[in-house]
Design an enzyme around this catalytic site. Structure first.
Site, PDB file in Angstrom:
ATOM      1  N   ARG A  75       1.258  -1.052   0.243  1.00 30.52           N
ATOM      2  CA  ARG A  75      -0.010  -0.122   0.308  1.00 30.52           C
ATOM      3  C   ARG A  75       1.207   1.410   0.078  1.00 30.52           C
ATOM      4  NH1 ARG A  75      -5.138   2.848   2.221  1.00 30.52           N
ATOM      5  NH2 ARG A  75      -3.856   4.389   3.335  1.00 30.52           N
ATOM      6  N   HIS A 132     -17.943   1.034   0.761  1.00 32.61           N
ATOM      7  CA  HIS A 132     -17.050   1.049  -0.031  1.00 32.61           C
ATOM      8  C   HIS A 132     -15.403   0.676   0.240  1.00 32.61           C
ATOM      9  CE1 HIS A 132     -18.765  -0.725  -3.650  1.00 32.61           C
ATOM     10  NE2 HIS A 132     -19.040  -1.576  -2.800  1.00 32.61           N
ATOM     11  N   CYS A 161      -3.958  -0.136  16.229  1.00 34.20           N
ATOM     12  CA  CYS A 161      -4.959   1.090  16.619  1.00 34.20           C
ATOM     13  C   CYS A 161      -4.742   2.181  17.928  1.00 34.20           C
ATOM     14  CB  CYS A 161      -6.195   0.055  16.687  1.00 34.20           C
ATOM     15  SG  CYS A 161      -7.569   1.167  17.337  1.00 34.20           S
ATOM     16  N   SER A 203     -25.246   1.781 -12.133  1.00 30.34           N
ATOM     17  CA  SER A 203     -26.375   1.178 -12.729  1.00 30.34           C
ATOM     18  C   SER A 203     -26.623   0.097 -12.126  1.00 30.34           C
ATOM     19  CB  SER A 203     -25.772   0.424 -14.028  1.00 30.34           C
ATOM     20  OG  SER A 203     -24.696  -0.002 -12.957  1.00 30.34           O
TER      21      SER A 203
HETATM   22 ZN   LIG Z   1      -9.205  -0.376  16.924  1.00 28.53          ZN
END
Ligand SMILES: [Zn+2]
Length: 265
Positions: A75, A132, A161, A203
């Site tokens: 990424r 998404h 996190c 669509s």
């Molecule tokens: Zn978390």
């Protein structure tokens, strides 16, 4: 381009505006067509990014989970790819702005977007589900919280996190990854109230997003399509407004304002 369809007429716009004014709880479902109008190439079709670079693996989520460190390294390496370049410079177009205006007017109650480009938010839209994900965010796979990518330190990969130390992943939903439960729940709640769906640049064939529009239709609600071209959903639509959202949506807002003004006077 062959057979460029004619733009929606003012009469068609006004008829659709009347449907929207008459509705109790209009929502919108938006897709790639709206991004294209902001200069973001679609994934599929001629000139599409996946057509050019190959489709991502259908089990992208499982590949990420098997080696999240590598997933993050990929990424980070791809941040400068052509894949991201258009997203970095894209600005909301008149279609996004008009939808945000409809929300401020108290007309449009909710938007479900299939786009990851952040442009509805940049246009000022508040009640929004990005089904998404959003390319600017990362999401904790444990607690579901989202953070801006630039706020996350990348000295350990995968980054933990900041709230629960769970594993962070790009918020954009990978192939094979379930749509986050909080987003699905929001969509289901608003779709359950909705009696009209504006389909902007989509669509409406990709599930689960398409299902929300079809569910409203099955309950007797109305579908209004705003799209350059006919699509699979056209036969189900109560109004088909040809043109890009950047052309049609501002005209729709003007027509709705006019109808409301006339009612007040
Ligand atoms: Zn978390």
């Amino acid at each position: 381009m062959a057979n460029e369809p004619r733009l929606a007429t003012n009469a068609e716009i006004e008829a659709a505006a009347r449907m929207i004014v008459a509705a109790e709880y209009p929502i919108a479902l938006t897709g790639a067509g709206m991004s294209v109008e902001s200069g973001i190439p679609p994934f599929r079709g001629p000139g599409g990014l996946w057509t050019k670079y190959g489709e991502p693996p259908m089990n992208g989520y499982q590949i990420f989970l098997a080696d999240p460190k590598k997933g993050w390294e990929d990424r980070i390496r791809r941040q400068d790819d052509e894949l991201f370049a258009p997203l970095k410079v894209a600005k909301p177009n008149a279609g996004h702005t008009a939808m945000a205006e409809l929300e401020q007017m108290g007309v449009l109650r909710f938007v479900i977007t299939q786009n990851v480009d952040d442009l509805h938010r940049q246009a000022g839209h508040q009640a929004l589900a990005e089904i998404h994900g959003n390319w600017k965010l990362v999401r904790c796979l444990e607690c579901g919280r989202r953070f801006k990518s630039e706020e996350i330190r990348l000295d350990t990969l995968p980054p933990p996190c900041p709230r629960c130390a769970g594993m962070l992943k790009a918020d954009t939903v990978s192939f094979g990854e379930p749509i986050p439960a909080d987003v699905l729940r929001q969509c289901a709640e608003h779709a359950a109230h909705a009696d009209l769906v504006i389909l902007g640049g989509t669509s409406a064939t990709v599930y689960p997003a398409a299902g929300f529009a079809l569910e409203v239709k099955e309950r007797g609600g109305k579908l209004i399509e705003v799209n350059l071209y006919e699509s699979e959903i056209t036969p189900l639509c109560d109004a088909s407004l040809r043109g890009g959202a950047a052309n049609v949506m501002p005209r729709l807002v003007a027509a709705i304002s006019e109808i409301r003004r006339a009612r007040l006077s």
